[in-house]
Design a protein around this motif. Structure first.
Motif, PDB file in Angstrom:
ATOM      1  N   ILE A 123     -68.540  -6.754  -5.289  1.00  0.00           N
ATOM      2  CA  ILE A 123     -67.298  -7.500  -5.120  1.00  0.00           C
ATOM      3  C   ILE A 123     -66.146  -6.512  -5.084  1.00  0.00           C
ATOM      4  O   ILE A 123     -65.997  -5.672  -5.969  1.00  0.00           O
ATOM      5  CB  ILE A 123     -67.090  -8.530  -6.250  1.00  0.00           C
ATOM      6  CG1 ILE A 123     -68.212  -9.568  -6.216  1.00  0.00           C
ATOM      7  CG2 ILE A 123     -65.722  -9.208  -6.098  1.00  0.00           C
ATOM      8  CD1 ILE A 123     -68.159 -10.574  -7.355  1.00  0.00           C
ATOM      9  N   VAL A 124     -65.333  -6.640  -4.037  1.00  0.00           N
ATOM     10  CA  VAL A 124     -64.174  -5.787  -3.824  1.00  0.00           C
ATOM     11  C   VAL A 124     -62.921  -6.588  -4.167  1.00  0.00           C
ATOM     12  O   VAL A 124     -62.780  -7.737  -3.751  1.00  0.00           O
ATOM     13  CB  VAL A 124     -64.099  -5.315  -2.354  1.00  0.00           C
ATOM     14  CG1 VAL A 124     -62.832  -4.515  -2.095  1.00  0.00           C
ATOM     15  CG2 VAL A 124     -65.338  -4.523  -1.982  1.00  0.00           C
ATOM     16  N   GLN A 125     -62.020  -5.957  -4.921  1.00  0.00           N
ATOM     17  CA  GLN A 125     -60.714  -6.543  -5.214  1.00  0.00           C
ATOM     18  C   GLN A 125     -59.675  -5.714  -4.478  1.00  0.00           C
ATOM     19  O   GLN A 125     -59.620  -4.495  -4.624  1.00  0.00           O
ATOM     20  CB  GLN A 125     -60.428  -6.503  -6.712  1.00  0.00           C
ATOM     21  CG  GLN A 125     -59.006  -6.909  -7.077  1.00  0.00           C
ATOM     22  CD  GLN A 125     -58.739  -6.682  -8.548  1.00  0.00           C
ATOM     23  OE1 GLN A 125     -59.382  -7.265  -9.398  1.00  0.00           O
ATOM     24  NE2 GLN A 125     -57.794  -5.805  -8.844  1.00  0.00           N
ATOM     25  N   VAL A 126     -58.841  -6.372  -3.668  1.00  0.00           N
ATOM     26  CA  VAL A 126     -57.802  -5.664  -2.928  1.00  0.00           C
ATOM     27  C   VAL A 126     -56.497  -6.440  -3.039  1.00  0.00           C
ATOM     28  O   VAL A 126     -56.488  -7.667  -3.002  1.00  0.00           O
ATOM     29  CB  VAL A 126     -58.205  -5.441  -1.445  1.00  0.00           C
ATOM     30  CG1 VAL A 126     -58.439  -6.736  -0.712  1.00  0.00           C
ATOM     31  CG2 VAL A 126     -57.190  -4.580  -0.723  1.00  0.00           C
ATOM     32  N   THR A 127     -55.406  -5.705  -3.235  1.00  0.00           N
ATOM     33  CA  THR A 127     -54.076  -6.311  -3.254  1.00  0.00           C
ATOM     34  C   THR A 127     -53.207  -5.596  -2.238  1.00  0.00           C
ATOM     35  O   THR A 127     -53.392  -4.407  -1.964  1.00  0.00           O
ATOM     36  CB  THR A 127     -53.405  -6.203  -4.647  1.00  0.00           C
ATOM     37  OG1 THR A 127     -53.305  -4.831  -5.005  1.00  0.00           O
ATOM     38  CG2 THR A 127     -54.180  -6.958  -5.692  1.00  0.00           C
ATOM     39  N   GLY A 128     -52.255  -6.327  -1.685  1.00  0.00           N
ATOM     40  CA  GLY A 128     -51.338  -5.735  -0.719  1.00  0.00           C
ATOM     41  C   GLY A 128     -50.754  -6.802   0.171  1.00  0.00           C
ATOM     42  O   GLY A 128     -50.870  -8.002  -0.105  1.00  0.00           O
ATOM     43  N   ASP A 129     -50.138  -6.361   1.256  1.00  0.00           N
ATOM     44  CA  ASP A 129     -49.580  -7.336   2.190  1.00  0.00           C
ATOM     45  C   ASP A 129     -50.700  -7.954   3.019  1.00  0.00           C
ATOM     46  O   ASP A 129     -51.848  -7.489   3.004  1.00  0.00           O
ATOM     47  CB  ASP A 129     -48.484  -6.718   3.062  1.00  0.00           C
ATOM     48  CG  ASP A 129     -48.966  -5.549   3.909  1.00  0.00           C
ATOM     49  OD1 ASP A 129     -50.161  -5.486   4.233  1.00  0.00           O
ATOM     50  OD2 ASP A 129     -48.131  -4.708   4.253  1.00  0.00           O
ATOM     51  N   THR A 130     -50.374  -9.013   3.707  1.00  0.00           N
ATOM     52  CA  THR A 130     -51.375  -9.778   4.459  1.00  0.00           C
ATOM     53  C   THR A 130     -52.109  -8.909   5.476  1.00  0.00           C
ATOM     54  O   THR A 130     -53.320  -9.029   5.643  1.00  0.00           O
ATOM     55  CB  THR A 130     -50.710 -10.985   5.140  1.00  0.00           C
ATOM     56  OG1 THR A 130     -50.097 -11.796   4.126  1.00  0.00           O
ATOM     57  CG2 THR A 130     -51.700 -11.825   5.907  1.00  0.00           C
TER      58      THR A 130
END
Length: 174
Positions: A123-130
């Protein structure tokens, strides 16, 4: 269709989300994403909506209608302001011993994290703009995305409201 980001500061009371989203429904707005959470003030929440509209008249009407709601304290269309906007995605990807290193090579430049491993998935968690979220999803598709969950955009205006062009020019001058 124009994509707009609207924020609403509301009293954190039962039914307020339903009343606010009913306004969108009555006016045939499609909500692309909605996020709601507590603010720094107890009893106050902030809602962030991403909606598609045909023209500026529609968004003006929506803002007026939202402002009339008793539980709504403040409404803003922050689309054309200098904003900070983020989204979170959790992506479960099929992975075996051979593909884990490749997937890690994709995840690393995005500053994403592998937060769970099993024998056949990670499972990958990524945050940022769309755009960042969309880009990593596209790169992980060939490995097989088993599940995907996204929070939707949350955003607010930056402290200084210089235009994005002014900020870029200022940065180039430094």
């Amino acid at each position: 269709m124009k994509r707009r980001i609207v924020t609403a500061t509301v009293l954190n009371q039962s039914g307020v989300l339903n009343r606010v989203t009913c306004l969108f429904t009555k006016r045939h707005f499609n909500i692309e994403s909605i996020t709601v959470g507590h603010t720094e003030t107890e009893g106050i929440s902030k809602m962030t909506f991403v909606v598609s509209v045909e023209d500026d008249r529609q968004i003006e009407q929506l803002l007026k209608q939202l402002n009339k709601q008793i539980d709504v304290l403040k409404v803003s269309d922050i689309t054309n302001q200098a904003i900070v906007a983020r989204e979170l995605a959790l992506i479960k990807v099929l992975a075996n011993g051979q593909t884990r290193a490749e997937i890690n090579g994709i995840v690393e430049p995005f500053r994403a994290l592998i937060i769970d491993l099993s024998r056949d998935t990670l499972i990958v968690q990524v945050t940022g703009d769309t755009e960042k979220i969309e880009a990593i999803i596209e790169l992980l598709k060939p490995y097989g995305i088993k599940e995907l969950s996204r929070t939707g955009v949350t955003a607010f205006a930056r402290g200084s409201q210089k235009s994005v062009t002014d900020i870029k020019q200022y940065t180039l001058l430094k």
